[in-house]
Motif scaffolding. Structure first.
Motif, PDB file in Angstrom:
ATOM      1  N   SER A  38       0.849  -1.259  -0.062  1.00 26.41           N
ATOM      2  CA  SER A  38       0.002  -0.057   0.120  1.00 26.41           C
ATOM      3  C   SER A  38       0.943   1.333  -0.006  1.00 26.41           C
ATOM      4  CB  SER A  38      -0.975   0.009   1.297  1.00 26.41           C
ATOM      5  OG  SER A  38      -1.939   0.825   1.386  1.00 26.41           O
ATOM      6  N   ARG A  39       0.603   2.166  -0.982  1.00 29.93           N
ATOM      7  CA  ARG A  39       1.408   3.415  -1.066  1.00 29.93           C
ATOM      8  C   ARG A  39       0.714   4.448  -0.213  1.00 29.93           C
ATOM      9  NH1 ARG A  39       3.739   4.675  -6.926  1.00 29.93           N
ATOM     10  NH2 ARG A  39       4.376   2.381  -7.337  1.00 29.93           N
ATOM     11  N   SER A  40      -0.894   4.641  -0.345  1.00 30.17           N
ATOM     12  CA  SER A  40      -1.361   5.763   0.049  1.00 30.17           C
ATOM     13  C   SER A  40      -2.355   5.229   1.122  1.00 30.17           C
ATOM     14  CB  SER A  40      -2.140   6.378  -1.063  1.00 30.17           C
ATOM     15  OG  SER A  40      -2.950   5.720  -2.090  1.00 30.17           O
ATOM     16  N   GLY A  41      -2.417   3.910   1.710  1.00 30.91           N
ATOM     17  CA  GLY A  41      -3.246   3.759   2.747  1.00 30.91           C
ATOM     18  C   GLY A  41      -4.284   2.787   2.512  1.00 30.91           C
ATOM     19  N   ASN A  42      -5.096   2.779   1.406  1.00 21.33           N
ATOM     20  CA  ASN A  42      -6.403   2.124   1.012  1.00 21.33           C
ATOM     21  C   ASN A  42      -6.300   0.770   1.186  1.00 21.33           C
ATOM     22  OD1 ASN A  42      -7.253   4.764   0.357  1.00 21.33           O
ATOM     23  ND2 ASN A  42      -6.867   4.579  -1.761  1.00 21.33           N
ATOM     24  N   THR A  43      -5.189   0.050   0.679  1.00 20.71           N
ATOM     25  CA  THR A  43      -5.288  -1.375   0.912  1.00 20.71           C
ATOM     26  C   THR A  43      -4.732  -1.653   2.221  1.00 20.71           C
ATOM     27  OG1 THR A  43      -4.337  -1.372  -1.422  1.00 20.71           O
ATOM     28  CG2 THR A  43      -4.251  -3.457  -0.361  1.00 20.71           C
TER      29      THR A  43
ATOM     30  N   THR B 120      -4.723  -2.201  -7.366  1.00 21.84           N
ATOM     31  CA  THR B 120      -4.649  -2.258  -8.696  1.00 21.84           C
ATOM     32  C   THR B 120      -3.739  -1.463  -9.370  1.00 21.84           C
ATOM     33  OG1 THR B 120      -6.950  -3.069  -8.680  1.00 21.84           O
ATOM     34  CG2 THR B 120      -6.247  -2.424 -10.591  1.00 21.84           C
TER      35      THR B 120
ATOM     36  N   TYR C 163      -2.275  -1.162 -13.295  1.00 20.47           N
ATOM     37  CA  TYR C 163      -2.618  -1.629 -14.582  1.00 20.47           C
ATOM     38  C   TYR C 163      -3.413  -2.794 -14.572  1.00 20.47           C
ATOM     39  CZ  TYR C 163       0.574   2.105 -15.590  1.00 20.47           C
ATOM     40  OH  TYR C 163       1.132   3.409 -15.739  1.00 20.47           O
TER      41      TYR C 163
ATOM     42  N   SER D 101      -7.520  -2.642  -3.913  1.00 25.00           N
ATOM     43  CA  SER D 101      -8.164  -1.297  -4.023  1.00 25.00           C
ATOM     44  C   SER D 101      -7.719  -0.685  -5.318  1.00 25.00           C
ATOM     45  CB  SER D 101      -7.484  -0.522  -2.759  1.00 25.00           C
ATOM     46  OG  SER D 101      -7.793   0.981  -3.147  1.00 25.00           O
TER      47      SER D 101
ATOM     48  N   ALA E 207      -8.716   2.984  -8.192  1.00 22.02           N
ATOM     49  CA  ALA E 207      -9.102   4.144  -8.345  1.00 22.02           C
ATOM     50  C   ALA E 207     -10.586   4.176  -8.976  1.00 22.02           C
ATOM     51  CB  ALA E 207      -8.048   5.052  -9.202  1.00 22.02           C
ATOM     52  N   ASN E 208     -10.728   3.284  -9.938  1.00 19.17           N
ATOM     53  CA  ASN E 208     -11.968   3.471 -10.670  1.00 19.17           C
ATOM     54  C   ASN E 208     -12.840   2.221 -10.645  1.00 19.17           C
ATOM     55  OD1 ASN E 208     -11.083   6.172 -11.985  1.00 19.17           O
ATOM     56  ND2 ASN E 208      -9.502   4.772 -12.985  1.00 19.17           N
TER      57      ASN E 208
ATOM     58  N   GLY F  52     -11.880  -0.429 -13.217  1.00 17.81           N
ATOM     59  CA  GLY F  52     -10.276  -0.184 -13.514  1.00 17.81           C
ATOM     60  C   GLY F  52      -9.515  -1.359 -13.208  1.00 17.81           C
TER      61      GLY F  52
HETATM   62  C1  LIG Z   1       1.404   2.320 -10.848  1.00 17.84           C
HETATM   63  C2  LIG Z   1      -0.038   2.691 -10.804  1.00 17.84           C
HETATM   64  C3  LIG Z   1      -0.911   2.141 -11.348  1.00 17.84           C
HETATM   65  C4  LIG Z   1      -2.367   2.144 -11.068  1.00 17.84           C
HETATM   66  N1  LIG Z   1      -3.037   1.512 -12.026  1.00 17.84           N
HETATM   67  C5  LIG Z   1      -4.542   1.445 -11.880  1.00 17.84           C
HETATM   68  C6  LIG Z   1      -5.274   0.891 -12.783  1.00 17.84           C
HETATM   69  O1  LIG Z   1      -5.103   0.132 -13.364  1.00 17.84           O
HETATM   70  N2  LIG Z   1      -6.775   0.787 -12.300  1.00 17.84           N
HETATM   71  C7  LIG Z   1      -7.374   1.579 -11.319  1.00 17.84           C
HETATM   72  O2  LIG Z   1      -8.374   1.690 -11.333  1.00 17.84           O
HETATM   73  N3  LIG Z   1      -6.533   2.297 -10.561  1.00 17.84           N
HETATM   74  C8  LIG Z   1      -5.073   2.321 -10.872  1.00 17.84           C
HETATM   75  N4  LIG Z   1      -4.242   2.907  -9.979  1.00 17.84           N
HETATM   76  C9  LIG Z   1      -4.809   3.758  -8.679  1.00 17.84           C
HETATM   77  C10 LIG Z   1      -4.682   2.864  -7.279  1.00 17.84           C
HETATM   78  O3  LIG Z   1      -5.188   1.426  -7.561  1.00 17.84           O
HETATM   79  C11 LIG Z   1      -5.434   3.225  -6.317  1.00 17.84           C
HETATM   80  O4  LIG Z   1      -5.057   4.542  -5.845  1.00 17.84           O
HETATM   81  C12 LIG Z   1      -5.456   2.502  -4.895  1.00 17.84           C
HETATM   82  O5  LIG Z   1      -6.373   2.954  -4.091  1.00 17.84           O
HETATM   83  C13 LIG Z   1      -4.062   2.661  -4.203  1.00 17.84           C
HETATM   84  O6  LIG Z   1      -4.067   1.759  -3.027  1.00 17.84           O
HETATM   85  P1  LIG Z   1      -3.120   2.167  -1.840  1.00 17.84           P
HETATM   86  O7  LIG Z   1      -3.744   3.352  -1.356  1.00 17.84           O
HETATM   87  O8  LIG Z   1      -3.385   1.158  -1.084  1.00 17.84           O
HETATM   88  O9  LIG Z   1      -1.830   2.460  -2.306  1.00 17.84           O
HETATM   89  C14 LIG Z   1      -2.824   2.815 -10.056  1.00 17.84           C
HETATM   90  C15 LIG Z   1      -1.817   3.478  -9.260  1.00 17.84           C
HETATM   91  C16 LIG Z   1      -0.483   3.441  -9.405  1.00 17.84           C
HETATM   92  C17 LIG Z   1       0.301   4.066  -8.540  1.00 17.84           C
END
Ligand SMILES: Cc1cc2nc3c(=O)[nH]c(=O)nc-3n(C[C@H](O)[C@H](O)[C@H](O)COP(=O)(O)O)c2cc1C
Length: 158
Positions: free
Chosen positions: A10-15, A58, A60, A91, A93-94, A97
């Motif tokens: 997790s980079r931004s905390g959601n997972t 997630t 890519y 987790s 973004a979309n 996604g």
């Molecule tokens: C390198 C990278 C690739 C990503 N690819 C996708 C994607 O394919 N589809 C999507 O919906 N979100 C994508 N995201 C967004 C992350 O999946 C999303 O912000 C997630 O909640 C981050 O989780 P975290 O807070 O645990 O780090 C991507 C983010 C990064 C940094």
């Protein structure tokens, strides 16, 4: 006594937030469970647990690199995860996604390792998915799924 681990990247905390909820539910259901960032887990550590839960953002449409690396490193222990229970969550973004393809990628690695993965006919079928920060629906899915894998693991451990 059976033991579990929830491993996340997790980079931004959601997972991470999802991971903590799943691990909390597993502990509440009676399965002693640790919750660790993937950076603190070595492939050989996996041998110690009866239940292995993996959460990834997630990236890519697939699992993040550090999670894939853990699976790749686990080839040294191929066959020794046979019969352990597994579960995955993600987790993204979309909506649309790629969170379900991410979960399926993790589950593929688990199945190739011989692990037992239970679906869910009522909740998120493949594993809990969140869009961004986990909301109340996602939190309920994480609790439900944590409880289910704890119950299954204890049943299999007899
Ligand atoms: C390198 C990278 C690739 C990503 N690819 C996708 C994607 O394919 N589809 C999507 O919906 N979100 C994508 N995201 C967004 C992350 O999946 C999303 O912000 C997630 O909640 C981050 O989780 P975290 O807070 O645990 O780090 C991507 C983010 C990064 C940094």
């Amino acid at each position: 006594m059976a033991k579990g681990i929830v491993i996340y990247y997790s980079r931004s905390g959601n997972t991470k937030e999802m991971a903590e909820i799943v691990a909390g539910a597993m502990n509440e259901a009676g399965l002693a469970t640790e919750c660790k960032s993937v950076e603190k887990v070595k492939a050989e550590d996996l041998l110690k647990y009866d239940a292995i839960v993996v959460g990834s953002p997630t990236y890519y449409g697939s699992m993040a690199g550090p999670i894939k690396q853990l699976f790749d490193d686990a080839v040294s222990y191929h066959g020794r995860l046979d019969g352990k229970t597994g579960m995955a969550f993600s987790s993204a973004a979309n909506i649309g996604g790629g969170n379900e393809t991410t979960i399926m990628g993790i589950i593929e690695g688990m199945l190739i390792s011989g692990m037992v993965v239970q679906g869910d006919p009522e909740g998120d079928h493949y594993g809990p998915v969140s869009i961004g920060k986990p909301d109340d629906r996602v939190k309920r899915q994480c609790v439900r799924r944590g409880r289910r894998i704890a119950e299954l693991t204890q049943k299999l451990a007899g």
